[in-house]
Write an enzyme that holds these catalytic residues in place. Structure first.
Site, short mmCIF file in Angstrom:
data_model
loop_
_atom_site.label_atom_id
_atom_site.label_comp_id
_atom_site.label_asym_id
_atom_site.label_seq_id
_atom_site.Cartn_x
_atom_site.Cartn_y
_atom_site.Cartn_z
N GLY A 8 0.84 -1.21 0.00
CA GLY A 8 0.00 0.00 0.00
C GLY A 8 0.86 1.24 0.00
N GLY A 11 -0.21 5.05 -0.72
CA GLY A 11 -1.24 5.68 0.10
C GLY A 11 -0.67 6.77 0.99
CD GLN A 12 -3.04 10.31 5.55
OE1 GLN A 12 -3.62 9.37 6.08
NE2 GLN A 12 -3.15 11.54 6.00
CG ASP A 34 -0.68 1.01 -3.88
OD1 ASP A 34 -1.83 0.65 -4.19
OD2 ASP A 34 -0.45 1.84 -2.98
NE ARG A 36 -3.61 3.22 -4.70
CZ ARG A 36 -3.62 4.07 -3.68
NH1 ARG A 36 -4.37 5.14 -3.73
NH2 ARG A 36 -2.88 3.86 -2.61
CG ASP A 50 -5.77 -7.51 -5.48
OD1 ASP A 50 -6.65 -6.94 -6.13
OD2 ASP A 50 -5.89 -7.79 -4.27
CB ILE A 51 -3.04 -6.74 -0.70
CG1 ILE A 51 -2.25 -7.13 0.56
CG2 ILE A 51 -4.52 -6.61 -0.36
CD1 ILE A 51 -0.78 -7.12 0.43
CE1 TYR A 139 -9.06 1.37 8.66
CE2 TYR A 139 -9.92 2.88 10.32
CZ TYR A 139 -8.86 2.39 9.57
OH TYR A 139 -7.62 2.94 9.72
CE LYS A 143 -6.78 -0.48 10.53
NZ LYS A 143 -5.61 -0.93 9.74
N1 SER Z 1 -7.81 8.09 9.78
C1 SER Z 1 -8.61 6.91 9.87
C2 SER Z 1 -9.99 7.16 9.42
O1 SER Z 1 -10.48 8.23 9.65
C3 SER Z 1 -8.62 6.40 11.28
O2 SER Z 1 -7.69 5.41 11.40
O3 SER Z 1 -10.59 6.30 8.88
#
Ligand code: SER
Length: 323
Positions: A8, A11-12, A34, A36, A50-51, A139, A143
């Site tokens: 990834g 990404g950010q 990644d 993309r 693809d992961i 999400y 986690k």
């Molecule tokens: N920054 C993330 C979100 O807002 C939180 O882990 O989804």
């Protein structure tokens, strides 16, 4: 940590972690994975896959004799709610593939958890390390399950997997994408581009946040710490700053850097914010306002550097240049 794979990577977090790892002493190669196409100027050796394609990931691990993986691929909270099945598939099956390969090839692993692991039944202020974990987003569910899976692999296979629960991460290199805390990134873009922003959380919303440089430094510090110091194998609470949405607006408006820069950009010198909470407000309301991260500070020396003022200054300074 010589041959590193970052999944990834575009990404950010990845787009800032890859260059930081490349600068680290002793690191030979960093493979940026990644699915993309890479953004312009992406450093490292690029591999697209693809992961959830375990065979493709295994080929990459073998090809570059990988010894450490930073497994960052993930759908975030808001995008995860749009497609919960995809969030489960990418977040859980992707992690399982990495953990199994890590056992097979004796790799060390970093995997990020999040404040999204907490939920409405968690104490919201100074949230302790060990507490109730009943998230209400897919999400968050991935986690919590991921944290338990990491701890399971540590106990069962002695896998050296380490993790932190990141707060909202604020950075300027990659545009915001799919998170609830992303209002605190988007607001900087709009401040400089248009001088106005419609905020999707209420003005008194308080969430834990961190400037990206702190997150990257902390992540590498955690991975550099001797294994004997790592007492938590689910995921460490990690915190820096907490602020109300309207406190951030005030900080931007009071910043000499904002006024100076916008004066040159057609005379906009005030950021006007309207508040129009949407579905993401409910997610924000289910997360803590502040985090107790004393165990990370004690165990492996975590310390943040950026407060609200310093973060605001560097965001405005850097974004102004890049926009
Ligand atoms: N920054 C993330 C979100 O807002 C939180 O882990 O989804």
């Amino acid at each position: 940590m010589k041959n590193i794979l970052v999944t990834g990577a575009f990404g950010q977090i990845g787009s800032e972690l890859v260059p930081a790892l490349l600068k680290k002493k002793g690191v030979k190669i960093v493979v940026a994975h990644d699915k993309r196409q890479p953004p312009a100027g992406m450093p490292g050796i690029i591999e697209l896959a693809d992961i959830t394609d375990g065979a493709a990931i295994e080929r990459i691990i073998k090809k570059y004799k990988i010894d450490t993986v930073f497994h960052l691929v993930s759908l975030l909270s808001a995008t995860g709610e749009q497609n919960p099945n995809l969030a489960w598939d990418v977040n859980m099956n992707g992690l399982k593939i990495i953990l199994d390969l890590a056992v097979k090839y004796k790799l060390r692993v970093f995997w990020p958890s999040s404040i999204a692991a907490f939920g409405p039944t968690t104490p919201r202020d100074k949230t302790p390390q060990e507490t109730v974990l009943e998230p209400t987003t897919m999400y968050g569910v991935t986690k919590v399950a991921g944290e338990l899976l990491c701890q399971y692999y540590f106990k069962k296979y002695n896998l050296d997997v380490r993790s932190v629960r990141y707060p909202g991460l604020i950075s300027w290199k990659t545009p915001p994408g799919g998170g609830t805390t992303d209002y605190a990134v988007a607001i900087f873009y709009e401040a400089l581009k248009t001088g106005s922003y419609e905020c999707f959380v209420k003005k008194d919303t308080i969430l834990p946040m961190m400037y990206m440089d702190d997150a990257i430094r902390g992540t590498i510090k955690l991975m550099d710490a001797p294994a004997s110091k790592i007492k938590i194998r689910t995921s460490y609470n990690m915190a820096a700053i907490s602020f109300r949405a309207d406190e951030l607006v005030k900080e931007i408006n009071n910043s000499p850097f904002f006024k100076g820069s916008t004066a040159k950009r057609g005379g906009i010198s005030v950021l006007k914010v309207t508040y129009k909470p949407d579905h993401r407000q409910k997610i924000a309301d289910s997360w803590p306002r502040s985090i107790n991260d004393s165990q990370a500070r004690r165990d492996w020396g975590w310390k943040h550097d950026f407060d609200l003022a310093k973060m605001t200054k560097v965001m405005l300074k850097n974004l102004q240049k890049s926009l």
